[in-house]
Each structure stands twice: as structure tokens, then as C-alpha cells.
Design an enzyme around this catalytic site. Structure first.
Site, mmCIF file in Angstrom:
data_model
loop_
_atom_site.group_PDB
_atom_site.id
_atom_site.type_symbol
_atom_site.label_atom_id
_atom_site.label_comp_id
_atom_site.label_asym_id
_atom_site.label_seq_id
_atom_site.Cartn_x
_atom_site.Cartn_y
_atom_site.Cartn_z
ATOM 1 N N HIS A 99 -8.119 -3.777 10.064
ATOM 2 C CA HIS A 99 -7.753 -3.633 8.742
ATOM 3 C C HIS A 99 -6.446 -4.634 8.238
ATOM 4 O O HIS A 99 -5.428 -4.794 9.072
ATOM 5 C CB HIS A 99 -7.455 -2.224 8.163
ATOM 6 C CG HIS A 99 -6.244 -1.453 8.571
ATOM 7 N ND1 HIS A 99 -6.186 -0.129 8.773
ATOM 8 C CD2 HIS A 99 -5.160 -1.914 9.227
ATOM 9 C CE1 HIS A 99 -5.026 0.222 9.391
ATOM 10 N NE2 HIS A 99 -4.281 -0.898 9.557
ATOM 11 N N GLU B 126 -9.861 -1.320 4.841
ATOM 12 C CA GLU B 126 -10.536 -0.654 6.077
ATOM 13 C C GLU B 126 -11.820 -1.749 6.457
ATOM 14 O O GLU B 126 -12.202 -2.070 5.236
ATOM 15 C CB GLU B 126 -10.796 0.593 6.128
ATOM 16 C CG GLU B 126 -9.584 1.576 5.908
ATOM 17 C CD GLU B 126 -8.543 1.606 7.314
ATOM 18 O OE1 GLU B 126 -9.025 0.718 8.053
ATOM 19 O OE2 GLU B 126 -7.854 2.699 7.358
ATOM 20 N N ASP C 187 0.908 -1.227 -0.140
ATOM 21 C CA ASP C 187 0.060 -0.148 -0.103
ATOM 22 C C ASP C 187 0.928 1.269 -0.156
ATOM 23 O O ASP C 187 2.131 1.109 0.104
ATOM 24 C CB ASP C 187 -0.977 0.023 1.193
ATOM 25 C CG ASP C 187 -0.291 -0.434 2.555
ATOM 26 O OD1 ASP C 187 0.886 -0.488 2.637
ATOM 27 O OD2 ASP C 187 -1.167 -0.758 3.512
ATOM 28 N N ASN D 266 -8.278 -1.905 14.056
ATOM 29 C CA ASN D 266 -9.729 -2.298 13.639
ATOM 30 C C ASN D 266 -9.814 -3.262 12.754
ATOM 31 O O ASN D 266 -10.884 -3.534 12.202
ATOM 32 C CB ASN D 266 -10.340 -0.870 12.926
ATOM 33 C CG ASN D 266 -9.311 -0.363 11.719
ATOM 34 O OD1 ASN D 266 -8.640 -1.310 11.302
ATOM 35 N ND2 ASN D 266 -9.729 0.677 10.812
HETATM 36 P P1 PGA Z 1 1.587 -1.260 12.862
HETATM 37 O O1 PGA Z 1 0.632 -1.255 11.639
HETATM 38 O O2 PGA Z 1 2.728 -2.530 12.233
HETATM 39 O O3 PGA Z 1 2.593 -0.168 12.813
HETATM 40 O O4 PGA Z 1 1.022 -1.575 14.182
HETATM 41 C C1 PGA Z 1 -0.064 -2.374 11.386
HETATM 42 C C2 PGA Z 1 -1.295 -1.748 10.289
HETATM 43 O O5 PGA Z 1 -1.968 -0.821 10.611
HETATM 44 O O6 PGA Z 1 -1.531 -2.590 9.386
#
Ligand code: PGA
Length: 232
Positions: free
Chosen positions: A138, A143, A67, A136
């Protein structure tokens, strides 16, 4: 679904790196999709160390970034491209022609998303997708509410994602992103999900509750070959 529990993030990084090296040894031209974030940082560090020690060869591996913030060019210090380039790609013997990434600064996000989808197909689809998970639920930037049929596309970030990323000190707060879709993730031969202990609650929901678009990661229950490495 295979669950591997680790005592701390150091062990998580090492186990994830060892797991990836095994896959590369089995298939030197492995085609993999990679995440950004805090969670995979130590895995990348361990993979770099293994490469320097001659224990992991990336010369034929192909990588796709999962992404990118919409509006940020690959040169932007906060872009996901820069994160992966600095932490990983620039430090290993990867052929730079084997790096695919989403151009966040495109004027035509629809065309860019279609181009990326086509590149994934042209390369034969993913052998391995490595994922983090949002609080959440995702996966990549899919999302809650994302269709399980979704392909690479421009998305609105959930308010909690924008808030969380801003707390990490990202000065411009992109509210949209380009992301690989859920159908492309699910079409991977294998999936590796990494999660630190702060994600315990959402991981429980994603792997034990019924599959629902409200928790995108729950869709992984439908995949035959998922490994989850979690910090206890
Ligand atoms: P993080 O992010 O590894 O910084 O916790 C993971 C995500 O939001 O997909």
C-alpha cells in the site's frame, strides 16, 4: 526510477532530508504531501535539525498529510495529525496556515474527502509526495485493489494493516481511514518513496513486476519522476 541505497536508517533519514532540502531550495513554496510511520521519522528529525541550523526554510512551504484514521480527531494522540505535528510541524518555521490535514472525526467522510481533493487542486497540485510502503504494497492507505483512478476517500484498511498497526501499540484499532488517492499521488510532479530493509521483498515486486492494482506501489513505475531511497 532512481534508486538510492543506504546502509542504515540513519543514512536513509539523512539522504531523504538532504533531498527534500534541495527541493525546497529550488522552490521555497514547495507543496508537499507527507507520510506517517516509522520509516520517515529520522528524515523529519534531520529536517528539524537543518531548520534549526538555518539550512532549511519552511516559511513558504505548504504541507498536506497523506492520510488519517477514520474516527480519530486531530487531538487524538494516535492520530496521524499528532504524529506529524509532534515530530515535525511544531518544530520548524512552518506557517500553521499552510498545514492541510484530513479531519478523521468528520460525520461526513464523503464531503471531507471532496474538500481535501479541492484543497489539493486549489493549491495547484503536489510538487512532491513522500511515501512509505506497506508490506502489502500500500501507498498512503491505498490498499491492494485500490483503483489507480482513485481520489481522496474513505477506505477499509486491509486486515494485515490493522494487525500491523495494532502491534505498534495503537489501542483503538480503526479499521477505516481517509486517504489521498492514487490519482492524486500520480499527479505530483515528483515522488519520493522511502523503505527500510524489512520492505525489501515488496519493493522488489513493486519496481520489477508488472504494474498491478494488487500491488498499489507498482503504479509508481508509470510515473516519470520517482526516487526510491532504501535501506539495504
Ligand atoms: P512504516 O509504515 O513506515 O511504519 O513501516 C509504512 C506504511 O505502512 O505505509
Amino acid at each position: 526510477m532512481k534508486i538510492i541505497k543506504t546502509k542504515n536508517m540513519e543514512e536513509l533519514g539523512q539522504k531523504a532530508a538532504d533531498w527534500v532540502i534541495e527541493k525546497i531550495n529550488e522552490k521555497p513554496d514547495l507543496m508537499m504531501a507527507l507520510p506517517t510511520g516509522n520509516t520517515p521519522t529520522l528524515m523529519y528529525q534531520k529536517l528539524v535539525e537543518a531548520n534549526k541550523a538555518g539550512k532549511a526554510d519552511f516559511s513558504k512551504v505548504k504541507v498536506f498529510n497523506l492520510d488519517e484514521y477514520y474516527g480519530l480527531s486531530s487531538e487524538h494522540p494516535q492520530s496521524f495529525y499528532q504524529y506529524l505535528f509532534k515530530n515535525f510541524y511544531s518544530k520548524i518555521n512552518l506557517n500553521k496556515e499552510n498545514i492541510e490535514y484530513l479531519h478523521g472525526d468528520t460525520d461526513d467522510p464523503g464531503a471531507e474527502a471532496q474538500r481535501y481533493h479541492n484543497e489539493i487542486q486549489k493549491a495547484g497540485g503536489f510538487d512532491l509526495v513522500i511515501l512509505g510502503i506497506g508490506e502489502n504494497g500500500h501507498i498512503a492507505f491505498n490498499e491492494p485493489g485500490s483503483s489507480f483512478e482513485s481520489k481522496t476517500r474513505l477506505v477499509d484498511l486491509a486486515p494485515e494493516t490493522v494487525k500491523r498497526d495494532s502491534s505498534l501499540g495503537i489501542p483503538i484499532l480503526p479499521e477505516r481511514a481517509l486517504t489521498v488517492g492514487i490519482s492524486e499521488i500520480l499527479s505530483s510532479k515528483e515522488i519520493l518513496l522511502l523503505a527500510g530493509k524489512e520492505k525489501k521483498e515488496i519493493i522488489e515486486k513493486a519496481i520489477k513486476n508488472p504494474v498491478t492494482e494488487k500491488i498499489p506501489a507498482s503504479v509508481l513505475q508509470k510515473h516519470q519522476n520517482v526516487t526510491v531511497i532504501i535501506e539495504e
